[in-house]
Design an enzyme around this catalytic site. Structure first.
Site, PDB file in Angstrom:
ATOM      1  CB  CYS A 377      -0.981  -0.036   1.173  1.00 60.22           C
ATOM      2  SG  CYS A 377      -2.421   0.991   0.843  1.00 60.22           S
ATOM      3  CG  HIS A 536      -3.518  -3.329   3.003  1.00 56.08           C
ATOM      4  ND1 HIS A 536      -2.423  -2.914   3.723  1.00 56.08           N
ATOM      5  CD2 HIS A 536      -4.189  -2.211   2.658  1.00 56.08           C
ATOM      6  CE1 HIS A 536      -2.440  -1.593   3.827  1.00 56.08           C
ATOM      7  NE2 HIS A 536      -3.494  -1.139   3.181  1.00 56.08           N
ATOM      8  CD  GLU A 538      -0.978  -6.124   4.707  1.00 58.05           C
ATOM      9  OE1 GLU A 538      -0.691  -6.400   3.516  1.00 58.05           O
ATOM     10  OE2 GLU A 538      -1.176  -4.951   5.104  1.00 58.05           O
TER      11      GLU A 538
HETATM   12  N1  GLN Z   1      -1.886   6.811   2.935  1.00 62.54           N
HETATM   13  C1  GLN Z   1      -2.059   6.085   1.737  1.00 62.54           C
HETATM   14  C2  GLN Z   1      -3.444   6.277   1.147  1.00 62.54           C
HETATM   15  O1  GLN Z   1      -4.343   6.693   1.805  1.00 62.54           O
HETATM   16  C3  GLN Z   1      -1.776   4.613   1.937  1.00 62.54           C
HETATM   17  C4  GLN Z   1      -2.745   3.955   2.862  1.00 62.54           C
HETATM   18  C5  GLN Z   1      -2.248   2.634   3.375  1.00 62.54           C
HETATM   19  O2  GLN Z   1      -1.071   2.337   3.326  1.00 62.54           O
HETATM   20  N2  GLN Z   1      -3.136   1.844   3.922  1.00 62.54           N
HETATM   21  O3  GLN Z   1      -3.669   6.018  -0.016  1.00 62.54           O
END
Ligand code: GLN
Length: 561
Positions: A377, A536, A538
């Site tokens: 992410c 994600h 994970e």
């Molecule tokens: N801050 C980033 C976004 O909002 C990544 C979010 C995250 O890593 N869950 O897109």
């Protein structure tokens, strides 16, 4: 329909979620259809807007719920997707009641704590356990907390509605061994039992957490003072891995006793694969050293890593599959450490500007020194920024931090509108989205060598009917997988071409129905392992079905060690 309620006594944080997950796993391995429900007594609607410092990791369900991290424990043990409905909060209960009241649905009646609140709680528990043989319901917090009262009342009501023969109550307590005494104390457990009794609930089992095994003398003592059969007091000392907990319970015939109390037939279950994996976690000789470079939260003089619990578990799952122990160092992105001693580097999800330059330095280090890198992410977004700055030579950034000439990571217009309205709760890109993978890429190969293509293709029809926006545009010969999301910013589609020209491979995209392509996976072909994803993965890793990207990463770390 059968119910197992799990309560916490004495104190929180003793692993009630793992015990709940273990109970569910024991039942589901006997081929019963089992689900888990987590009740959180706080007034927040969901965990999405809560600081990880307050509440650990925010878990995400396939259908876009932002839930308590225990839902993650349940999924990791059960190897099954749970819905957002499986996490019930006080906030949801009251919001529904007040919305109904405003809509005149109570037909002029006075809306009261009793019976309307328990009615709504019970309706939700039933809804989330519909179609299952057994629901294991964990009540968050500790008995004696004010906010627990309506939930305890509801559990007792379910016992009356369904009959005691269909309901089992399990109390998880903690037996401290004060250093000055050197002796295990049962008194707090006795008090917890009395407290639960005051709600008309008499626990069928006590699962006694402690640093060491609970001996027979203590079991007899609890039994004598609390009127619970001493063979229903189950010892659960600290174990090296959480995945040994089901075995620990079964060693004491908890499975047989539980089935008996639920009036269900005992079935032989097969734990061979599970035990092999646990054995690998405990006894593998090979080890990989991984740096997780993140922004860590300090609470007093302690540091909490709970906000990355799924990343940690996903590494353990892959290690179990490949026969490797995982050594994790939580490296603070703000401190700039020597990363050369690691076999691999991960930059996990995150928000905001603190520590960002440190993360970008870590990614650059991994890229330039051919050290396996997995970006999750924010870890993908910052890898894109890093590539733009140091390969393309652009003064680039994500607009989450600053507006630059090269906003390589940017917010989509619909998200920008939400931000203008301060509509923060539940409005990120949340839950599973389809990614169409590019054949011949490493990401494609990793998913291909797991069971994921089959598993995920069986979901196509479900999403076609229930949530086509999660699917986007999928064409006949597309190979599609689903991963979970929780973010607002995206790889800016207008720069895709420049990055590809400069050697970055886009290995998977989500094709939105409005024609916008969202980048889901990137990789660098000449690197040992440089893979990052907007998703994600994970959050979909389970002991028995580890995440393909993590398996690839750990394998690369092993080759590199
Ligand atoms: N801050 C980033 C976004 O909002 C990544 C979010 C995250 O890593 N869950 O897109």
């Amino acid at each position: 329909m059968k119910f197992v309620f799990v309560y916490g006594g004495v104190m929180s944080g003793v692993g009630k979620g793992i015990i709940t997950a273990s109970i569910a796993k024991i039942l589901s391995n006997m081929n019963y259809e089992v689900t888990c429900v987590k009740i959180d007594p706080y007034i927040n609607f969901d965990a999405g807007t809560m600081n990880p410092l307050e509440h650990g990791e925010v878990f995400v369900t396939f259908d876009g719920g932002e839930t308590d991290q225990d839902i993650g424990n349940y999924e990791r043990f059960l190897n099954k997707d749970l819905s957002r409905r499986n996490n019930i909060t006080t906030g949801q209960v009251y919001k529904k009641i007040i919305d109904d009241e405003r809509a005149g649905k109570y037909l002029g009646k006075t809306v009261e704590l009793i019976p309307h609140v328990p009615n709504e709680i019970i309706r939700r528990i039933k809804e989330s356990s519909l179609g299952y043989d057994i629901a294991v319901v964990e009540i968050g917090g500790t008995i004696g907390d004010f906010e627990n009262i309506p939930f305890l009342f509801s559990a007792k009501r379910i016992e009356l509605l369904y009959g005691k023969e269909n309901v089992v109550h399990v109390l998880v307590t903690y037996l401290p061994i004060p250093k000055t005494l050197g002796e295990m104390k049962t008194k707090p457990t006795q008090h917890a039992i009395i407290q639960l009794n005051s709600f008309g609930i008499s626990p069928d089992f006590i699962i006694a957490r402690s640093e060491r095994e609970v001996d027979d003398k203590r079991k007899r003592k609890i039994s004598k003072y609390s009127n619970i059969l001493s063979d229903h007091i189950i010892s659960c000392p600290n174990l090296e891995t959480i995945y040994s907990v089901p075995m620990k319970l079964m060693e004491q015939k908890f499975d047989k006793k539980l089935l008996n109390d639920l009036n269900l037939g005992f079935k032989v279950s097969d734990w061979t694969e599970w035990n092999t994996l646990v054995n690998n976690i405990l006894h593998s000789e090979r080890e990989v050293r991984v740096a997780i470079v993140g922004k860590y939260v300090n609470t007093g003089s302690f540091v909490l890593y709970d906000s990355y619990i799924s990343v940690k578990e996903a590494l353990i799952h892959s290690g179990a599959k490949l026969g490797a122990k995982i050594h994790i160092d939580w490296v603070s992105a703000e401190q700039g450490s020597d990363l050369s001693k690691y076999d691999g580097i991960i930059v996990p999800g995150g928000f905001g500007s603190r520590g960002v330059e440190g993360k970008i330095n870590a990614i650059r280090f991994a890229r330039e020194n051919n050290i396996p890198y997995l970006g999750l992410c924010y870890g993908m977004q910052l890898a894109v920024v890093e590539y733009a700055r140091h390969v393309l030579g652009w003064s680039a950034n994500t607009t989450e931090i600053e507006k630059t000439e090269f906003p390589v990571i940017d917010i989509l217009p619909e998200q920008e509108k939400l931000m203008e309205k301060n509509a923060y709760g539940g409005t990120m890109r949340l839950g599973e989205y389809a990614a169409v993978l590019k054949k011949g890429t490493l990401v494609y190969d990793l998913y291909n060598s797991s069971k994921r293509f089959d598993l995920d293709s069986s979901k196509l029809e479900y999403y076609r009917q229930h949530a086509p926006f999660r699917l986007g545009v999928v064409r006949d010969n597309d190979v599609v997988i689903f991963e979970k999301h929780r973010h607002r910013y995206e790889f800016n589609p207008k720069f895709i071409h420049d990055f590809e020209e400069a050697g970055l491979v886009i290995s998977g995209i989500h094709r939105r129905r409005d024609g916008i392509n969202l980048v889901e996976f990137i990789e660098l072909p000449k690197h040992k392992f440089f893979v990052a994803t907007q998703s994600h993965p994970e959050l979909k890793s389970r002991l028995e079905d580890p995440s393909p990207l993590f398996v690839g990463f750990v394998k690369a770390c092993l080759d590199n060690s």
